[in-house]
Design a protein around this motif. Structure first.
Motif, mmCIF file in Angstrom:
data_model
loop_
_atom_site.group_PDB
_atom_site.id
_atom_site.type_symbol
_atom_site.label_atom_id
_atom_site.label_comp_id
_atom_site.label_asym_id
_atom_site.label_seq_id
_atom_site.Cartn_x
_atom_site.Cartn_y
_atom_site.Cartn_z
ATOM 1 N N LYS A 1 118.495 56.569 68.167
ATOM 2 C CA LYS A 1 117.711 56.114 67.257
ATOM 3 C C LYS A 1 118.111 56.584 65.797
ATOM 4 O O LYS A 1 118.359 55.991 64.594
ATOM 5 C CB LYS A 1 116.424 56.376 67.276
ATOM 6 C CG LYS A 1 115.302 56.049 66.058
ATOM 7 C CD LYS A 1 113.908 56.373 66.495
ATOM 8 C CE LYS A 1 112.741 55.603 65.386
ATOM 9 N NZ LYS A 1 112.517 56.484 64.606
ATOM 10 N N THR B 1 121.149 54.694 64.733
ATOM 11 C CA THR B 1 120.933 53.371 64.128
ATOM 12 C C THR B 1 120.267 53.602 62.867
ATOM 13 O O THR B 1 120.422 52.682 61.982
ATOM 14 C CB THR B 1 119.743 52.795 65.382
ATOM 15 O OG1 THR B 1 120.178 52.838 66.529
ATOM 16 C CG2 THR B 1 119.434 51.371 64.723
ATOM 17 N N ASP B 2 119.392 54.605 62.697
ATOM 18 C CA ASP B 2 118.920 54.794 61.255
ATOM 19 C C ASP B 2 119.930 55.212 60.223
ATOM 20 O O ASP B 2 119.827 54.800 59.032
ATOM 21 C CB ASP B 2 117.840 56.100 61.289
ATOM 22 C CG ASP B 2 116.852 55.805 62.123
ATOM 23 O OD1 ASP B 2 116.397 54.585 62.265
ATOM 24 O OD2 ASP B 2 116.029 56.826 62.459
ATOM 25 N N LYS B 3 121.090 55.622 60.679
ATOM 26 C CA LYS B 3 122.583 55.619 59.837
ATOM 27 C C LYS B 3 122.921 54.457 59.560
ATOM 28 O O LYS B 3 124.133 54.401 58.824
ATOM 29 C CB LYS B 3 123.492 57.077 60.384
ATOM 30 C CG LYS B 3 122.848 58.184 60.423
ATOM 31 C CD LYS B 3 123.742 59.085 60.978
ATOM 32 C CE LYS B 3 123.354 60.656 60.907
ATOM 33 N NZ LYS B 3 124.597 61.610 61.405
ATOM 34 N N LYS B 4 122.731 53.554 60.207
ATOM 35 C CA LYS B 4 122.946 52.112 60.065
ATOM 36 C C LYS B 4 124.641 52.032 60.786
ATOM 37 O O LYS B 4 125.405 51.204 60.119
ATOM 38 C CB LYS B 4 122.875 51.758 58.636
ATOM 39 C CG LYS B 4 121.820 51.390 58.173
ATOM 40 C CD LYS B 4 121.318 50.821 56.852
ATOM 41 C CE LYS B 4 120.123 50.758 56.589
ATOM 42 N NZ LYS B 4 119.631 50.174 55.387
ATOM 43 N N LEU B 5 124.700 52.560 61.765
ATOM 44 C CA LEU B 5 126.039 52.489 62.455
ATOM 45 C C LEU B 5 126.038 51.384 63.494
ATOM 46 O O LEU B 5 124.766 51.079 64.244
ATOM 47 C CB LEU B 5 126.338 53.947 63.341
ATOM 48 C CG LEU B 5 126.409 55.086 62.141
ATOM 49 C CD1 LEU B 5 126.913 56.275 63.100
ATOM 50 C CD2 LEU B 5 127.632 54.947 61.274
ATOM 51 N N ASP B 6 127.193 50.614 63.471
ATOM 52 C CA ASP B 6 127.013 49.446 64.509
ATOM 53 C C ASP B 6 127.178 49.988 65.905
ATOM 54 O O ASP B 6 127.604 51.372 66.250
ATOM 55 C CB ASP B 6 127.839 48.543 64.196
ATOM 56 C CG ASP B 6 129.542 49.182 64.397
ATOM 57 O OD1 ASP B 6 129.515 50.473 64.108
ATOM 58 O OD2 ASP B 6 130.505 48.146 64.477
ATOM 59 N N LYS B 7 127.024 49.330 67.003
ATOM 60 C CA LYS B 7 127.001 49.775 68.230
ATOM 61 C C LYS B 7 128.272 50.452 68.747
ATOM 62 O O LYS B 7 128.463 51.200 69.476
ATOM 63 C CB LYS B 7 126.734 48.532 69.345
ATOM 64 C CG LYS B 7 125.219 48.314 69.151
ATOM 65 C CD LYS B 7 124.761 47.433 70.213
ATOM 66 C CE LYS B 7 123.247 47.104 70.075
ATOM 67 N NZ LYS B 7 122.742 45.974 71.231
ATOM 68 N N THR C 1 130.484 51.886 66.770
ATOM 69 C CA THR C 1 130.532 53.141 66.349
ATOM 70 C C THR C 1 129.782 54.152 67.069
ATOM 71 O O THR C 1 130.174 55.397 67.218
ATOM 72 C CB THR C 1 130.346 53.297 65.060
ATOM 73 O OG1 THR C 1 131.052 52.363 64.322
ATOM 74 C CG2 THR C 1 130.863 54.589 64.081
ATOM 75 N N GLN C 2 128.656 53.834 67.379
ATOM 76 C CA GLN C 2 127.774 54.610 68.282
ATOM 77 C C GLN C 2 128.302 55.087 69.502
ATOM 78 O O GLN C 2 128.020 56.239 69.693
ATOM 79 C CB GLN C 2 126.344 53.863 68.370
ATOM 80 C CG GLN C 2 125.533 53.659 67.108
ATOM 81 C CD GLN C 2 124.076 53.014 67.707
ATOM 82 O OE1 GLN C 2 124.131 52.866 68.928
ATOM 83 N NE2 GLN C 2 123.394 52.842 66.648
#
Length: 113
Positions: free
Chosen positions: A25, A28-34, A36-37
């Motif tokens: 989460k 995702t809040d940092k607006k990283l795509d999957k 990059t995650q």
């Protein structure tokens, strides 16, 4: 599953899953795509922990199933041992006839030669 082993791993799995979801989460809040995650080291470590606990729980379940199956077979064997055994009669005359026929053939063949 034995209570001590199973509950410990299930509790650890629950904790690891919660930590993994929190990290996911946050990323995702940092607006990283999957993609990059998945490269994030902490994300990968937490994901690995979750997978390890799932594997351990599955292995324990498999062991418990084997133990249950073994207990059932032991019970069946014990019940079978309690049943009276049926004795079978052996055919006594079958073997000597064959030997006598073989001797007759040998003697008959030797006499002709």
């Amino acid at each position: 599953m034995k209570a001590s082993r199973g509950t410990v791993f299930e509790a650890q799995l629950k904790t690891a899953t919660e930590m993994f979801e929190r990290r996911k989460k946050a990323l995702t809040d940092k607006k990283l795509d999957k993609k990059t995650q998945k490269k994030d080291p902490q994300f990968r470590a937490l994901f690995a922990k979750v997978q390890q606990f799932k594997t351990r729980i599955a292995a324990l379940k498999k062991l418990d199933d084997r133990e249950i199956d073994l207990a059932k077979r032991r019970e069946e064997r014990a019940l079978k041992a309690k049943e009276p055994k049926v004795k079978r009669k052996k055919p006594v005359e079958a073997a000597p006839k064959k030997k006598a026929e073989k001797k007759a053939k040998k003697e008959g063949g030797a006499a002709k030669a």
